[in-house]
Design an enzyme around this catalytic site. Structure first.
Site, PDB file in Angstrom:
ATOM      1  N   SER A 133       0.857  -1.179   0.000  1.00  0.00           N
ATOM      2  CA  SER A 133       0.000   0.000   0.000  1.00  0.00           C
ATOM      3  C   SER A 133       0.893   1.228   0.000  1.00  0.00           C
ATOM      4  O   SER A 133       2.047   1.176   0.446  1.00  0.00           O
ATOM      5  CB  SER A 133      -0.896   0.016   1.243  1.00  0.00           C
ATOM      6  OG  SER A 133      -1.492   1.282   1.436  1.00  0.00           O
ATOM      7  N   TYR A 146      -2.549  -0.782  10.392  1.00  0.00           N
ATOM      8  CA  TYR A 146      -2.495  -1.220   8.994  1.00  0.00           C
ATOM      9  C   TYR A 146      -1.207  -0.730   8.336  1.00  0.00           C
ATOM     10  O   TYR A 146      -0.496  -1.510   7.667  1.00  0.00           O
ATOM     11  CB  TYR A 146      -3.717  -0.692   8.241  1.00  0.00           C
ATOM     12  CG  TYR A 146      -3.705  -1.004   6.765  1.00  0.00           C
ATOM     13  CD1 TYR A 146      -3.861  -2.305   6.308  1.00  0.00           C
ATOM     14  CD2 TYR A 146      -3.524   0.017   5.822  1.00  0.00           C
ATOM     15  CE1 TYR A 146      -3.854  -2.597   4.944  1.00  0.00           C
ATOM     16  CE2 TYR A 146      -3.516  -0.269   4.464  1.00  0.00           C
ATOM     17  CZ  TYR A 146      -3.679  -1.567   4.037  1.00  0.00           C
ATOM     18  OH  TYR A 146      -3.654  -1.845   2.698  1.00  0.00           O
TER      19      TYR A 146
END
Length: 267
Positions: A133, A146
């Site tokens: 990401s 995350y």
């Protein structure tokens, strides 16, 4: 000519599904792995074989890889994609939830790499693609756990790349920004399970604001195409951020510096 064999995790939806289908359309025999077999059966074909497993189950992973070797004799591509996002303030997300985030997003990737690397070394070739990401390079309020898991994948990817390049194995990191999949709705549902005091209301509101752009984001096909390009290129990129918002965010982090960038994110 030997048919190329790929293993794609998190293939029941979103990026994983788009990647599995695209690789199959381009001549790969794809083992599509995920927990939801009912969803995997929807893409079963002569070139896609569903594999039901949980990325936290090490024995199941080794059984799956052994099955690939027994039936196809090789594994050319691993696409590590199975992951989810635990949102919430660091103070408020339970340690149990934080551990689960790392169990899936980090150790899940590591288990698959450990399972396929002996076979790739033996055949002196292979490609590993770790889908991470844009938050692997930066972190924002509410995304801490995350982002931490994605930071960890960045570090593991850089390390393993140097460890295996002499064996003919390439390791590529693909860092998507906001993509239109089932990922955002699942993240927001998980966010509801975290109890936040009123002091964090601005942060929670900000998370919803950031996620509001998901319906206008590119679909998962853009990432599938990036994977296909990386596995077919003679010289694949080391790291590939996309779409444009990911490239711009990474550039802004570098240009603004840590303090000013952190201020801009909070704004």
């Amino acid at each position: 000519m030997t048919q190329r064999v790929a293993l794609v995790t998190g293939a029941s939806s979103g990026i994983g599904r788009a990647t599995a289908v695209l690789l199959a359309e381009n001549g790969y025999y794809v083992f599509a792995a995920a927990r939801r077999m009912d969803r995997l059966e929807q893409i079963r074909s002569d070139h896609i074989e569903p594999v039901g497993l949980d990325v936290a189950d090490e024995d199941a992973i080794h059984r799956a890889v052994n099955h690939i070797i027994l039936t196809k004799g090789r594994v050319d591509v691993l696409v590590n994609n199975a992951a989810y996002g635990q949102l919430g303030a660091i103070e408020c997300v339970s340690m149990e939830a934080a551990h689960r985030q790392f169990e899936v997003n980090v150790f899940g990737y590591a288990r698959f790499m450990q399972a396929v690397l002996p076979h790739m070394r033996a055949q002196k070739s292979g490609r590993i693609l770790n889908i991470t990401s844009i938050l692997g390079k930066m972190s924002t309020p509410g995304f801490g756990w995350y982002a931490a898991s994605k930071h960890a994948i960045e570090a593991l990817t850089d390390a393993v790349r140097g460890e295996v390049m002499e064996f003919g194995i390439d390791v590529v990191l693909i860092a998507p920004g906001l993509i239109k999949t089932e990922f955002v709705p699942k993240q927001l549902e998980l966010l509801k399970t975290v109890a936040h005091p009123p002091a964090y209301q601005k942060i929670i509101t900000g998370l919803h604001h950031l996620m509001a752009g998901e319906p206008k984001a590119p679909g998962p096909a853009i990432i599938g195409q990036a994977v296909l390009n990386a596995v077919t290129s003679p010289n694949p990129p080391v790291r590939h951020a996309l779409p444009l918002d990911s490239k711009m965010a990474a550039a802004a982090r570098w240009l603004l510096g840590a303090r000013l960038f952190a201020w801009a994110i909070r704004r």
